[in-house]
Motif scaffolding. Structure first.
Motif, PDB file in Angstrom:
ATOM      1  N   VAL A 216      -5.905  -8.411 -11.105  1.00  0.00           N
ATOM      2  CA  VAL A 216      -4.849  -9.211 -10.492  1.00  0.00           C
ATOM      3  C   VAL A 216      -5.480 -10.511  -9.999  1.00  0.00           C
ATOM      4  N   PRO A 217      -4.966 -11.655 -10.449  1.00  0.00           N
ATOM      5  CA  PRO A 217      -5.542 -12.933  -9.978  1.00  0.00           C
ATOM      6  C   PRO A 217      -5.451 -13.058  -8.457  1.00  0.00           C
ATOM      7  N   GLU A 218      -6.485 -13.705  -7.863  1.00  0.00           N
ATOM      8  CA  GLU A 218      -6.481 -13.815  -6.412  1.00  0.00           C
ATOM      9  C   GLU A 218      -5.391 -14.729  -5.890  1.00  0.00           C
ATOM     10  N   ASP A 219      -4.881 -15.570  -6.764  1.00  0.00           N
ATOM     11  CA  ASP A 219      -3.819 -16.468  -6.318  1.00  0.00           C
ATOM     12  C   ASP A 219      -2.439 -15.987  -6.745  1.00  0.00           C
ATOM     13  N   ALA A 220      -2.332 -14.670  -7.098  1.00  0.00           N
ATOM     14  CA  ALA A 220      -1.032 -14.135  -7.489  1.00  0.00           C
ATOM     15  C   ALA A 220      -0.064 -14.241  -6.320  1.00  0.00           C
ATOM     16  N   PRO A 221       1.140 -14.755  -6.565  1.00  0.00           N
ATOM     17  CA  PRO A 221       2.106 -14.915  -5.478  1.00  0.00           C
ATOM     18  C   PRO A 221       2.648 -13.572  -4.996  1.00  0.00           C
ATOM     19  N   THR A 224       4.404 -10.216  -6.939  1.00  0.00           N
ATOM     20  CA  THR A 224       3.892  -9.945  -8.277  1.00  0.00           C
ATOM     21  C   THR A 224       3.750  -8.434  -8.479  1.00  0.00           C
ATOM     22  N   VAL A 225       4.284  -7.950  -9.596  1.00  0.00           N
ATOM     23  CA  VAL A 225       4.208  -6.510  -9.891  1.00  0.00           C
ATOM     24  C   VAL A 225       2.793  -6.161 -10.333  1.00  0.00           C
ATOM     25  N   VAL A 226       2.210  -5.223  -9.658  1.00  0.00           N
ATOM     26  CA  VAL A 226       0.859  -4.771  -9.968  1.00  0.00           C
ATOM     27  C   VAL A 226       0.902  -3.483 -10.805  1.00  0.00           C
ATOM     28  N   ALA A 227       1.823  -2.567 -10.456  1.00  0.00           N
ATOM     29  CA  ALA A 227       1.881  -1.281 -11.160  1.00  0.00           C
ATOM     30  C   ALA A 227       3.284  -0.699 -11.067  1.00  0.00           C
ATOM     31  N   LEU A 228       3.656   0.085 -12.081  1.00  0.00           N
ATOM     32  CA  LEU A 228       4.885   0.869 -12.065  1.00  0.00           C
ATOM     33  C   LEU A 228       4.514   2.347 -11.942  1.00  0.00           C
ATOM     34  N   VAL A 229       5.131   3.027 -10.983  1.00  0.00           N
ATOM     35  CA  VAL A 229       4.812   4.425 -10.712  1.00  0.00           C
ATOM     36  C   VAL A 229       6.095   5.259 -10.821  1.00  0.00           C
ATOM     37  N   LYS A 230       6.099   6.284 -11.671  1.00  0.00           N
ATOM     38  CA  LYS A 230       7.237   7.183 -11.797  1.00  0.00           C
ATOM     39  C   LYS A 230       7.000   8.422 -10.939  1.00  0.00           C
ATOM     40  N   PRO A 262      13.005   5.379  -4.549  1.00  0.00           N
ATOM     41  CA  PRO A 262      11.748   6.144  -4.463  1.00  0.00           C
ATOM     42  C   PRO A 262      11.990   7.600  -4.102  1.00  0.00           C
ATOM     43  N   ASN A 263      12.755   8.295  -4.960  1.00  0.00           N
ATOM     44  CA  ASN A 263      12.984   9.720  -4.742  1.00  0.00           C
ATOM     45  C   ASN A 263      12.892  10.431  -6.083  1.00  0.00           C
ATOM     46  N   ARG A 264      13.549  11.588  -6.212  1.00  0.00           N
ATOM     47  CA  ARG A 264      13.435  12.394  -7.426  1.00  0.00           C
ATOM     48  C   ARG A 264      13.861  11.599  -8.654  1.00  0.00           C
ATOM     49  N   GLY A 265      12.979  11.465  -9.608  1.00  0.00           N
ATOM     50  CA  GLY A 265      13.284  10.769 -10.839  1.00  0.00           C
ATOM     51  C   GLY A 265      13.303   9.259 -10.698  1.00  0.00           C
ATOM     52  N   GLY A 266      12.831   8.709  -9.565  1.00  0.00           N
ATOM     53  CA  GLY A 266      12.877   7.263  -9.352  1.00  0.00           C
ATOM     54  C   GLY A 266      11.633   6.542  -9.832  1.00  0.00           C
ATOM     55  N   MET A 267      11.647   5.230  -9.733  1.00  0.00           N
ATOM     56  CA  MET A 267      10.513   4.393 -10.139  1.00  0.00           C
ATOM     57  C   MET A 267      10.112   3.515  -8.966  1.00  0.00           C
ATOM     58  N   CYS A 268       8.820   3.481  -8.656  1.00  0.00           N
ATOM     59  CA  CYS A 268       8.296   2.672  -7.578  1.00  0.00           C
ATOM     60  C   CYS A 268       7.470   1.531  -8.153  1.00  0.00           C
ATOM     61  N   ILE A 269       7.467   0.403  -7.419  1.00  0.00           N
ATOM     62  CA  ILE A 269       6.699  -0.757  -7.831  1.00  0.00           C
ATOM     63  C   ILE A 269       5.664  -1.071  -6.760  1.00  0.00           C
ATOM     64  N   ALA A 270       4.387  -1.166  -7.170  1.00  0.00           N
ATOM     65  CA  ALA A 270       3.360  -1.645  -6.272  1.00  0.00           C
ATOM     66  C   ALA A 270       3.244  -3.149  -6.509  1.00  0.00           C
ATOM     67  N   ALA A 271       3.532  -3.943  -5.480  1.00  0.00           N
ATOM     68  CA  ALA A 271       3.557  -5.407  -5.630  1.00  0.00           C
ATOM     69  C   ALA A 271       2.687  -6.088  -4.598  1.00  0.00           C
ATOM     70  N   CYS A 272       2.311  -7.332  -4.880  1.00  0.00           N
ATOM     71  CA  CYS A 272       1.506  -8.121  -3.948  1.00  0.00           C
ATOM     72  C   CYS A 272       2.352  -8.464  -2.728  1.00  0.00           C
ATOM     73  N   CYS A 273       1.710  -8.453  -1.567  1.00  0.00           N
ATOM     74  CA  CYS A 273       2.426  -8.800  -0.340  1.00  0.00           C
ATOM     75  C   CYS A 273       2.345 -10.296  -0.080  1.00  0.00           C
TER      76      CYS A 273
END
Length: 273
Positions: A216-221, A224-230, A262-273
């Motif tokens: 992930v670039p250090e200057d990512a705004p 920015t989506v870092v990962a998709l988690v099911k 973010p519950n049963r069968g959902g998708m979570c996104i890890a994003a830059c703060c």
């Protein structure tokens, strides 16, 4: 003794026929019967002119209610009249005229889905008003899907139903068991047993990383989506509700994806703060 049937109108000769050595008017003239309303007396003339009494069943018998003793009296025509008596013991044999009867038409039971094989479900009970073999009851299952027959077993003598295979709430939430009670004469009664399967929190959440952006670039705004988690939990209701959180030191946050949660069968996104 005399063995009686159950249908009204049947008759049988009385084996103890009276004899009187006198002749004419002083000889045997008549018979009388007393002791029970189920029978009447018919006197038939024999080939030699003798009188032969017959018992006639005037009212249907019930083996479960009747125990009969009759008195047959023979009278002559003398002065004074003389009489003789004989006691008749009626042995009313049992007919299989009563089917089994369950204590309940419908039973209900509950089992946790983690109940081990061999666990007691419940005990069904039927009774039969007949006697002897005709009152002996055996239990069994009626026609049901093979899947149900594999799960449960009923004891033929006691009517105790036990679990035979493990349950799974997420697969089947309840079963309807058809139980039969059969007496020794072949008469059958039926009842239903409703078995409810209770959910247990027996499944841990499953986390699957479906997409990762690395590095992930250090200057990512921010955003920015870092990962998709099911995330998935196979349990139901509250046991199937899950939430996602991050631990450790990282400038990231986790949010629900659009159209999901973010519950049963959902998708979570890890994003830059």
């Amino acid at each position: 003794g005399w063995l009686a049937g159950s249908a009204a109108g049947r008759s049988a000769s009385v084996p103890a026929v009276a004899h009187d050595p006198d002749s004419g008017r002083n000889s045997l003239q008549s018979y009388e019967l007393s002791g029970d309303e189920h029978f009447s007396l018919a006197v038939q003339a024999g080939p030699g002119g003798d009188q032969r009494p017959e018992l006639v069943l005037a009212k249907a018998l019930d083996r479960e209610e009747q125990s009969l003793r009759l008195v047959l009296t023979a009278l002559d025509g003398g002065e004074p009249p003389r009489s003789g008596t004989a006691q008749l013991c009626i042995n009313v044999t049992d007919a299989n005229d009563n089917p089994p009867v369950f204590a309940q038409d419908r039973y209900r039971a509950s089992l946790r889905e983690d109940a081990p094989p061999g666990s007691l479900v419940l005990n069904v009970s039927a009774s039969d008003a007949d006697a002897g073999t005709n009152a002996r009851i055996t239990y069994g299952f009626g026609k049901m899907p093979a899947k149900v027959l594999q799960k449960f077993v009923v004891d033929a003598e006691s009517g105790t139903i036990t679990l035979q295979e493990a349950l799974d709430f997420e697969d089947t939430r309840g079963y309807t068991l058809l139980v039969e009670a059969r007496d020794g004469g072949g008469l059958v009664a039926h009842c239903e047993v409703e078995v409810e399967v209770l959910d247990v929190n027996d499944n841990a959440p499953e986390v699957t990383l479906t997409s990762v952006s690395s590095p992930v670039p250090e200057d990512a705004p921010a955003g920015t989506v870092v990962a998709l988690v099911k995330v998935r939990d196979r349990d139901s209701g509250e046991n199937g509700q899950v939430s996602c959180e991050l631990s450790g030191e990282a400038p990231l946050s986790i949010v629900a994806s659009s159209g999901g949660s973010p519950n049963r069968g959902g998708m979570c996104i890890a994003a830059c703060c």
